[in-house]
Structure formats: C-alpha cells, structure tokens
Design an enzyme around this catalytic site. Structure first.
Site, PDB file in Angstrom:
ATOM      1  N   ASN A 108     -14.116  35.169   1.719  1.00  0.00           N
ATOM      2  CA  ASN A 108     -12.959  34.543   2.102  1.00  0.00           C
ATOM      3  C   ASN A 108     -12.037  34.372   0.891  1.00  0.00           C
ATOM      4  O   ASN A 108     -11.901  33.104   0.468  1.00  0.00           O
ATOM      5  CB  ASN A 108     -13.228  33.255   2.852  1.00  0.00           C
ATOM      6  CG  ASN A 108     -13.518  33.325   4.227  1.00  0.00           C
ATOM      7  OD1 ASN A 108     -12.886  33.750   4.991  1.00  0.00           O
ATOM      8  ND2 ASN A 108     -14.972  33.254   4.131  1.00  0.00           N
ATOM      9  N   LYS A 196     -21.699  41.357   8.485  1.00  0.00           N
ATOM     10  CA  LYS A 196     -20.947  42.194   7.548  1.00  0.00           C
ATOM     11  C   LYS A 196     -21.448  42.170   5.990  1.00  0.00           C
ATOM     12  O   LYS A 196     -21.628  43.218   5.428  1.00  0.00           O
ATOM     13  CB  LYS A 196     -19.599  41.708   7.508  1.00  0.00           C
ATOM     14  CG  LYS A 196     -18.378  42.575   6.582  1.00  0.00           C
ATOM     15  CD  LYS A 196     -17.197  41.966   6.438  1.00  0.00           C
ATOM     16  CE  LYS A 196     -17.263  41.132   5.326  1.00  0.00           C
ATOM     17  NZ  LYS A 196     -15.864  40.628   4.893  1.00  0.00           N
ATOM     18  N   HIS A 216     -10.015  44.378   7.962  1.00  0.00           N
ATOM     19  CA  HIS A 216      -8.924  45.469   7.676  1.00  0.00           C
ATOM     20  C   HIS A 216      -9.322  46.598   8.534  1.00  0.00           C
ATOM     21  O   HIS A 216      -8.556  47.299   9.079  1.00  0.00           O
ATOM     22  CB  HIS A 216      -8.820  45.959   6.242  1.00  0.00           C
ATOM     23  CG  HIS A 216      -8.358  44.575   5.220  1.00  0.00           C
ATOM     24  ND1 HIS A 216      -7.205  44.103   5.381  1.00  0.00           N
ATOM     25  CD2 HIS A 216      -9.006  44.144   4.307  1.00  0.00           C
ATOM     26  CE1 HIS A 216      -7.045  43.364   4.592  1.00  0.00           C
ATOM     27  NE2 HIS A 216      -8.254  43.042   3.863  1.00  0.00           N
ATOM     28  N   ASP A 232     -14.224  43.486  19.742  1.00  0.00           N
ATOM     29  CA  ASP A 232     -14.561  42.515  18.912  1.00  0.00           C
ATOM     30  C   ASP A 232     -15.192  43.329  17.952  1.00  0.00           C
ATOM     31  O   ASP A 232     -15.571  44.434  17.609  1.00  0.00           O
ATOM     32  CB  ASP A 232     -15.155  41.408  19.400  1.00  0.00           C
ATOM     33  CG  ASP A 232     -16.570  41.687  19.926  1.00  0.00           C
ATOM     34  OD1 ASP A 232     -17.271  42.839  19.634  1.00  0.00           O
ATOM     35  OD2 ASP A 232     -17.297  41.023  20.601  1.00  0.00           O
TER      36      ASP A 232
END
Length: 295
Positions: A108, A196, A216, A232
């Site tokens: 983030n 991730k 992205h 998803d």
C-alpha cells in the site's frame, strides 16, 4: 527456478509460537488445488510468449527487477552456480529475510517510499536483532515514510519474534532447501504475511517459478481474457500459475506489473473505447480481440 537434484533438508524440531501469534486459518495456499477455471483455456503458452515479447519490445526489461533476473540466470546450470560461489559469498546479496521485510514495507505504498523506508530501517538498525530489541515506536519512526507504520512495525516485530522462537535465529535461508509448498506453509504462518507477499518472496528472493498477482496484473488478466470476469485474485493466482509456463513466469510477471503501472488504458475495459492514442498500448490488440469475442 528449482535446482535439479537438490535434496531437501529435514526441518528440525521447532519451538512453537503461541497459536495467537502464529496460526492463521485458511491462509495457506495449497499447490495441489485444482485449477479453479478448468474450462477456461486462456492463456495458452503461445499467448504468454506473445504478450511477453510484445511488452519486452515496448518497455525493455524493467531495471528495478534486473538484479533478480541476473540471479535467476546464474541458476541456469550447476556449473554456473559453482563459478559464482566465490563472488556471491564475498559480495552483499539480499537475504531472504531482507526480501520479506522489503515486501512488507511495499504494501500500500509506492516503490520509492517503500525503498526509502527499508533504507532508513537498515540505517537505524544495522541487523535484525536490533530491530527485534527496539521498541515499536522507534521502528515506526524509521519506516513512517512508507505509510501504515504502526501496522507494518507490528508485523515485522511479530514475524521476527516468532522466527527467533521457531528457529533459534533470525534467518530464513533454510527456506532455500524446502519445496515450494513447504515454503508457502512456513511463510504463511506469520501474522500479516499474505499470499501475494509469499509469492513475491518465492519469485524474487528464492528464484522459484511462481506468479504473484497484484492489482495491476489482476486487472490486466481480466481485461485480456486470461481469467473469467468473475475471478477474484486468489483464483486468478491459482489459474495463472497452472496456465503460464514456468520459464515465462518471471519475465512476464515483471513486465505485466510494470505495464499495469504505466498504462491505465488497458486496466479497465470501458476505457478502451475512449482511448484515442491507439498505438501507444502494446496490449491493444489483445484487448480488442477479447472484446470482440465477448460480443
């Protein structure tokens, strides 16, 4: 890339962290999971290679990932590894633990801010033992420029504390001797370390053939029809890791990530019809073809 013939070392008996600190239900990704979209045959190997080649011709290989690419190339043959041993042992190379903390700090925020936060953290605390011994406020102050400082400081301290209790030292190099599903299980046990982040450590720091899915890549994959529109991120990750050839995963991932940050036109399909500079996006034909196939 996994080295052939390398034997896995048995993991020693661990000191257990408390369940509240270590156990996270439903977060470990199982590599044996079947493809969530077995009837969705995109992307083919030819699709992956074509997109890789088009993006490479358009962007060149992203410099921010060049050092990781070089490390992977050095693992192509055992002879090359042996030649490099004397060099890599004497020069600074990012450790697996360095890589994990870098990934935590990258959440983030921008690349520039996360890199600055990591540099300041290492400057204030030269080794990870110093970070673990420091109070949370001092860590927060060091990484504040990266955003979410209290959350990230807590995650880093918790991870280091559990790692020390579990392994007896602050080192993750033992992961290099484990199979990919075992690595995922190990890293996913730490509170705040999501799929991730685990996939990025696998790909960048452990030179494994994995394909992380960030926002992205997720949006581009849907836009060009590599996953169904209802997918998803978790199912996209599972599907793409089964469909994309291992030898293309690293380059394709780096290029899609770079392109997704630079080109807003290919992220949302509703923007494609409004884009006037049709020659500026190398994925335009893939977007058009997918839109036509939907009609």
């Amino acid at each position: 890339m996994r080295k052939k013939g390398r034997k896995r070392k048995p993991a020693p008996a661990d000191h257990k962290c408390s369940p509240a600190k270590l156990t996270r239900k439903n977060t470990v990704i199982n590599l044996t999971t079947n493809d969530p979209f077995p009837n969705h045959h995109n992307p083919t190997a030819e699709d992956c290679r074509a997109v890789r080649d088009d993006l490479l011709a358009f962007h060149g290989f992203p410099q921010q990932f060049a050092k990781y690419r070089k490390q992977r190339l050095n693992l192509v043959s055992k002879d090359e590894i042996n030649k490099q041993e004397s060099v890599t042992s004497s020069s600074h190379e990012e450790s697996v633990l360095d890589g994990l903390v870098s990934m935590i700090l990258s959440q983030n925020t921008t690349d520039a801010n996360s890199q600055k936060a990591f540099a300041l953290l290492k400057s204030d605390f030269p080794n990870w033992e110093d970070v673990l011994a420091a109070d949370s406020k001092s860590i927060e102050n060091a990484i504040r420029c990266g955003g979410l400082a209290p959350t990230k400081a807590s995650c880093i301290k918790n991870m280091l504390s559990c790692l020390l209790e579990k392994r007896g030292k602050l080192c993750l190099e033992y992961l290099r001797d484990l199979y990919i599903d075992e690595i995922k299980t190990e890293l996913s046990q730490f509170k705040g370390i999501g799929p991730k982040t685990v996939a990025c450590v696998l790909m960048f720091n452990l030179q494994q053939d994995d394909f992380p899915v960030d926002t992205h890549i997720f949006q581009i994959a849907k836009a060009i029809g590599w996953v169904p529109i209802e997918a998803d991120t978790k199912r996209t990750y599972l599907h793409l890791n089964r469909r994309i050839p291992n030898e293309l995963k690293f380059d394709l991932n780096c290029l899609l990530f770079t392109h997704g940050k630079a080109c807003r036109a290919c992220i949302k399909k509703e923007d494609n019809h409004q884009k006037k500079e049709t020659g500026s996006c190398p994925l335009l034909n893939y977007l058009k073809n997918f839109n036509l196939s939907e009609d």
